[in-house]
Design a protein around this motif. Sequence first.
Motif, PDB file in Angstrom:
ATOM      1  N   ARG A 104      34.546   3.276  45.733  1.00  0.00           N
ATOM      2  CA  ARG A 104      33.557   2.672  46.636  1.00  0.00           C
ATOM      3  C   ARG A 104      34.002   2.648  48.093  1.00  0.00           C
ATOM      4  O   ARG A 104      33.491   1.870  48.876  1.00  0.00           O
ATOM      5  CB  ARG A 104      33.250   1.242  46.182  1.00  0.00           C
ATOM      6  CG  ARG A 104      32.590   1.120  44.826  1.00  0.00           C
ATOM      7  CD  ARG A 104      31.232   1.787  44.786  1.00  0.00           C
ATOM      8  NE  ARG A 104      30.328   1.203  45.740  1.00  0.00           N
ATOM      9  CZ  ARG A 104      29.172   0.648  45.451  1.00  0.00           C
ATOM     10  NH1 ARG A 104      28.765   0.610  44.208  1.00  0.00           N
ATOM     11  NH2 ARG A 104      28.410   0.154  46.380  1.00  0.00           N
ATOM     12  N   GLU A 117      42.553   1.344  37.042  1.00  0.00           N
ATOM     13  CA  GLU A 117      41.307   0.639  36.726  1.00  0.00           C
ATOM     14  C   GLU A 117      40.697   0.032  37.990  1.00  0.00           C
ATOM     15  O   GLU A 117      39.481   0.094  38.198  1.00  0.00           O
ATOM     16  CB  GLU A 117      41.549  -0.462  35.682  1.00  0.00           C
ATOM     17  CG  GLU A 117      41.935   0.067  34.309  1.00  0.00           C
ATOM     18  CD  GLU A 117      43.429   0.423  34.197  1.00  0.00           C
ATOM     19  OE1 GLU A 117      44.241  -0.003  35.051  1.00  0.00           O
ATOM     20  OE2 GLU A 117      43.778   1.152  33.262  1.00  0.00           O
ATOM     21  N   ASN A 120      39.125   2.693  40.224  1.00  0.00           N
ATOM     22  CA  ASN A 120      37.842   3.159  39.705  1.00  0.00           C
ATOM     23  C   ASN A 120      36.760   2.095  39.736  1.00  0.00           C
ATOM     24  O   ASN A 120      35.572   2.406  39.832  1.00  0.00           O
ATOM     25  CB  ASN A 120      37.999   3.693  38.281  1.00  0.00           C
ATOM     26  CG  ASN A 120      38.799   4.971  38.250  1.00  0.00           C
ATOM     27  OD1 ASN A 120      38.701   5.789  39.154  1.00  0.00           O
ATOM     28  ND2 ASN A 120      39.606   5.152  37.222  1.00  0.00           N
ATOM     29  N   CYS A 121      37.151   0.828  39.626  1.00  0.00           N
ATOM     30  CA  CYS A 121      36.211  -0.306  39.647  1.00  0.00           C
ATOM     31  C   CYS A 121      36.721  -1.348  40.635  1.00  0.00           C
ATOM     32  O   CYS A 121      37.288  -2.376  40.234  1.00  0.00           O
ATOM     33  CB  CYS A 121      36.081  -0.923  38.263  1.00  0.00           C
ATOM     34  SG  CYS A 121      35.401   0.185  37.030  1.00  0.00           S
ATOM     35  N   GLN A 123      35.518  -3.701  42.188  1.00  0.00           N
ATOM     36  CA  GLN A 123      35.049  -5.083  42.043  1.00  0.00           C
ATOM     37  C   GLN A 123      35.984  -5.888  41.139  1.00  0.00           C
ATOM     38  O   GLN A 123      35.907  -7.111  41.101  1.00  0.00           O
ATOM     39  CB  GLN A 123      33.608  -5.138  41.519  1.00  0.00           C
ATOM     40  CG  GLN A 123      33.434  -4.670  40.104  1.00  0.00           C
ATOM     41  CD  GLN A 123      33.220  -3.171  39.973  1.00  0.00           C
ATOM     42  OE1 GLN A 123      33.466  -2.397  40.891  1.00  0.00           O
ATOM     43  NE2 GLN A 123      32.761  -2.761  38.805  1.00  0.00           N
ATOM     44  N   ASP A 124      36.897  -5.200  40.422  1.00  0.00           N
ATOM     45  CA  ASP A 124      37.831  -5.879  39.519  1.00  0.00           C
ATOM     46  C   ASP A 124      39.223  -6.071  40.118  1.00  0.00           C
ATOM     47  O   ASP A 124      40.162  -6.412  39.402  1.00  0.00           O
ATOM     48  CB  ASP A 124      37.968  -5.082  38.216  1.00  0.00           C
ATOM     49  CG  ASP A 124      36.659  -5.043  37.437  1.00  0.00           C
ATOM     50  OD1 ASP A 124      35.838  -5.966  37.599  1.00  0.00           O
ATOM     51  OD2 ASP A 124      36.462  -4.084  36.664  1.00  0.00           O
TER      52      ASP A 124
END
Length: 154
Positions: A104, A117, A120-121, A123-124
């Motif tokens: 993002r 992780e 790739n994400c 928000q986590d």
Amino acid sequence: MGWNTIHTRENADYLMRIAEHFHDWYLAGFEYDPLARVDSDEKNLARFTSETDTLTILFRYDSVDDNGDWPKLELQFLGVYSMGFSSCKEPDPFHECWLEETARGWAFVGDDPLTDEERNCPQDIKAGLYAVGGEVRWRLVGGTLWALEHEEEA
């Protein structure tokens, strides 16, 4: 001093090198404005406007430069996707910070690099300080960075 935009990994590496990976830097302040980049002719600020938000983080180095000034540097995130700050201890400097590309945009993370992780994400992300934005830029706003003074010696 004007803003320097992070477009490439080389741009990010340059910032991290001259800021010495933010080792011994303190968070000195931050400002988030969800309407910072609204067009000047916009008449209704209550209407949802996409990709307008701006987060500016001010860092201060832990000791003065040769002129007695505190080196200060601002990072600015445009199009903020995610951010967080928590300090559960006495104010202390960062050990190391990271600036990495994610799914993002660019992520700035204090003290620990991103996991696969988190990359790739974003928000986590689990960190005391982090910000993810579509565009990142920086500028020196006070003092002199040791690495810039000695750039020719390297």
